[in-house]
Scaffold this active site. Sequence first.
Site, PDB file in Angstrom:
ATOM      1  N   CYS A 266     126.509  25.893  39.117  1.00 40.23           N
ATOM      2  CA  CYS A 266     127.393  24.811  38.689  1.00 40.23           C
ATOM      3  C   CYS A 266     128.155  24.296  39.901  1.00 40.23           C
ATOM      4  O   CYS A 266     128.622  25.092  40.733  1.00 40.23           O
ATOM      5  CB  CYS A 266     128.368  25.319  37.624  1.00 40.23           C
ATOM      6  SG  CYS A 266     129.489  24.050  36.993  1.00 40.23           S
ATOM      7  N   LEU A 267     128.257  22.981  40.003  1.00 41.32           N
ATOM      8  CA  LEU A 267     128.983  22.397  41.141  1.00 41.32           C
ATOM      9  C   LEU A 267     130.476  22.762  41.087  1.00 41.32           C
ATOM     10  O   LEU A 267     131.178  22.648  42.085  1.00 41.32           O
ATOM     11  CB  LEU A 267     128.813  20.873  41.138  1.00 41.32           C
ATOM     12  CG  LEU A 267     127.388  20.380  41.392  1.00 41.32           C
ATOM     13  CD1 LEU A 267     127.298  18.879  41.214  1.00 41.32           C
ATOM     14  CD2 LEU A 267     126.890  20.801  42.768  1.00 41.32           C
TER      15      LEU A 267
ATOM     16  N   HIS B 180     129.942  20.818  29.485  1.00 37.94           N
ATOM     17  CA  HIS B 180     131.136  20.486  30.279  1.00 37.94           C
ATOM     18  C   HIS B 180     132.078  19.570  29.493  1.00 37.94           C
ATOM     19  O   HIS B 180     133.302  19.648  29.648  1.00 37.94           O
ATOM     20  CB  HIS B 180     130.768  19.793  31.595  1.00 37.94           C
ATOM     21  CG  HIS B 180     130.416  20.735  32.708  1.00 37.94           C
ATOM     22  ND1 HIS B 180     131.246  21.745  33.144  1.00 37.94           N
ATOM     23  CD2 HIS B 180     129.310  20.804  33.494  1.00 37.94           C
ATOM     24  CE1 HIS B 180     130.674  22.396  34.143  1.00 37.94           C
ATOM     25  NE2 HIS B 180     129.493  21.859  34.369  1.00 37.94           N
TER      26      HIS B 180
ATOM     27  N   HIS C  65     123.667  21.659  29.766  1.00 42.42           N
ATOM     28  CA  HIS C  65     124.678  22.095  30.741  1.00 42.42           C
ATOM     29  C   HIS C  65     125.789  21.044  30.863  1.00 42.42           C
ATOM     30  O   HIS C  65     126.981  21.389  30.879  1.00 42.42           O
ATOM     31  CB  HIS C  65     124.016  22.352  32.104  1.00 42.42           C
ATOM     32  CG  HIS C  65     124.942  22.830  33.166  1.00 42.42           C
ATOM     33  ND1 HIS C  65     124.878  24.093  33.722  1.00 42.42           N
ATOM     34  CD2 HIS C  65     125.964  22.206  33.795  1.00 42.42           C
ATOM     35  CE1 HIS C  65     125.841  24.226  34.620  1.00 42.42           C
ATOM     36  NE2 HIS C  65     126.508  23.095  34.698  1.00 42.42           N
ATOM     37  N   GLU C  66     125.388  19.762  30.928  1.00 39.26           N
ATOM     38  CA  GLU C  66     126.389  18.693  31.118  1.00 39.26           C
ATOM     39  C   GLU C  66     127.199  18.443  29.847  1.00 39.26           C
ATOM     40  O   GLU C  66     128.421  18.273  29.917  1.00 39.26           O
ATOM     41  CB  GLU C  66     125.714  17.396  31.577  1.00 39.26           C
ATOM     42  CG  GLU C  66     124.933  17.505  32.876  1.00 39.26           C
ATOM     43  CD  GLU C  66     125.699  18.212  33.974  1.00 39.26           C
ATOM     44  OE1 GLU C  66     125.035  18.915  34.765  1.00 39.26           O
ATOM     45  OE2 GLU C  66     126.935  18.114  34.045  1.00 39.26           O
TER      46      GLU C  66
ATOM     47  N   GLN D 186     134.255  17.171  35.626  1.00 35.53           N
ATOM     48  CA  GLN D 186     134.113  17.840  36.928  1.00 35.53           C
ATOM     49  C   GLN D 186     134.770  17.047  38.063  1.00 35.53           C
ATOM     50  O   GLN D 186     134.968  17.602  39.152  1.00 35.53           O
ATOM     51  CB  GLN D 186     132.636  18.079  37.243  1.00 35.53           C
ATOM     52  CG  GLN D 186     131.964  19.086  36.296  1.00 35.53           C
ATOM     53  CD  GLN D 186     130.541  19.341  36.664  1.00 35.53           C
ATOM     54  OE1 GLN D 186     129.648  18.601  36.245  1.00 35.53           O
ATOM     55  NE2 GLN D 186     130.288  20.355  37.461  1.00 35.53           N
TER      56      GLN D 186
ATOM     57  N   GLY E  35     122.906  17.029  37.813  1.00 37.09           N
ATOM     58  CA  GLY E  35     123.707  16.522  36.702  1.00 37.09           C
ATOM     59  C   GLY E  35     125.168  16.602  37.079  1.00 37.09           C
ATOM     60  O   GLY E  35     125.552  17.405  37.942  1.00 37.09           O
TER      61      GLY E  35
HETATM   62  O1  LIG Z   1     127.536  21.647  37.732  1.00 35.10           O
HETATM   63  C1  LIG Z   1     126.834  20.793  37.179  1.00 35.10           C
HETATM   64  O2  LIG Z   1     127.082  20.355  36.071  1.00 35.10           O
HETATM   65  C2  LIG Z   1     125.594  20.351  37.874  1.00 35.10           C
HETATM   66  C3  LIG Z   1     124.583  21.428  37.903  1.00 35.10           C
HETATM   67  C4  LIG Z   1     123.667  21.151  36.747  1.00 35.10           C
HETATM   68  C5  LIG Z   1     122.729  22.225  36.338  1.00 35.10           C
HETATM   69  C6  LIG Z   1     122.800  23.518  36.795  1.00 35.10           C
HETATM   70  C7  LIG Z   1     121.872  24.471  36.357  1.00 35.10           C
HETATM   71  C8  LIG Z   1     120.913  24.142  35.442  1.00 35.10           C
HETATM   72  C9  LIG Z   1     120.860  22.854  34.982  1.00 35.10           C
HETATM   73  C10 LIG Z   1     121.764  21.914  35.434  1.00 35.10           C
HETATM   74  C11 LIG Z   1     124.018  21.339  39.309  1.00 35.10           C
HETATM   75  O3  LIG Z   1     122.957  20.458  39.326  1.00 35.10           O
HETATM   76  S1  LIG Z   1     123.666  22.889  39.987  1.00 35.10           S
HETATM   77  C12 LIG Z   1     122.639  22.607  41.293  1.00 35.10           C
HETATM   78  C13 LIG Z   1     121.196  22.506  40.937  1.00 35.10           C
HETATM   79  C14 LIG Z   1     120.397  21.740  41.728  1.00 35.10           C
HETATM   80  C15 LIG Z   1     119.040  21.636  41.457  1.00 35.10           C
HETATM   81  C16 LIG Z   1     118.482  22.320  40.363  1.00 35.10           C
HETATM   82  C17 LIG Z   1     119.289  23.090  39.553  1.00 35.10           C
HETATM   83  C18 LIG Z   1     120.662  23.195  39.842  1.00 35.10           C
HETATM   84 NI    NI Z   2     128.176  22.582  35.820  1.00 34.73          NI
END
Ligand SMILES: O=C(O)C[C@@H](Cc1ccccc1)[C@H](O)SCc1ccccc1
Ligand code: NI
Length: 183
Positions: A110-111, A157, A153-154, A65, A60
């Site tokens: 989180c990215l 943000h 989560h998104e 971001q 996501g």
């Molecule tokens: O930073 C973001 O918003 C993207 C996150 C979203 C996310 C994190 C944790 C739980 C749900 C959504 C990134 O996708 S974190 C990397 C990731 C990759 C695969 C599975 C879970 C998290």
């Molecule tokens: Ni995030």
Amino acid sequence: MLTTNDIIKEGHPTLRRVADDVVLPPTLEDIATLDMMLEYLQNSQNPEISMQHDLRPGIGLAAPQINISKKMIAIHARDESGNLHSYKLLNPRIVSHSVERSYLTTGEGCLSVDREVPGLVPRYARVTVKAVNTEGEEVKLRLKGLIAIVFQHEIDHLNGVMFYDHIDQNNPFQPIEGAIPIE
Ligand SMILES: O=C(O)C[C@@H](Cc1ccccc1)[C@H](O)SCc1ccccc1
Ligand code: NI
């Protein structure tokens, strides 16, 4: 193409702002931004491309971001049954949710956060999301499981909320009463 370097990191003020509603109909620039956000997620999940460009995998991404304070999100994730959920959405909002909660047993990342933040993140087990797609159509999504968590989560943000804001700092692994664990 977007790379991980285009993603702003915690401490950047944009991550703590409430993003602006997208004025409808979306501009060509808004749509191009959403296309790039989805492309990042797809590329980050492609072994060759992610290796070549050193992309951190993501399922996501929210426009804040990449330092665009607008209510736009992209999701590209497979649910527990392996079904792909791929969305580019404008002005998404949770219009209803379950009382029951859920959480990822692995915790969340989180990215925009380059560190591990251990702890359980309480989420709603089921959410109904309304949004507008890039064709300008209203969409209504009833979500559960991992996909419901990604959306929460998104959408957090877009409201300046980081996943670790939900973690009980006194006892990060405090069991969440009656919550559904998601592996
Ligand atoms: O930073 C973001 O918003 C993207 C996150 C979203 C996310 C994190 C944790 C739980 C749900 C959504 C990134 O996708 S974190 C990397 C990731 C990759 C695969 C599975 C879970 C998290
Ligand atoms: Ni995030």
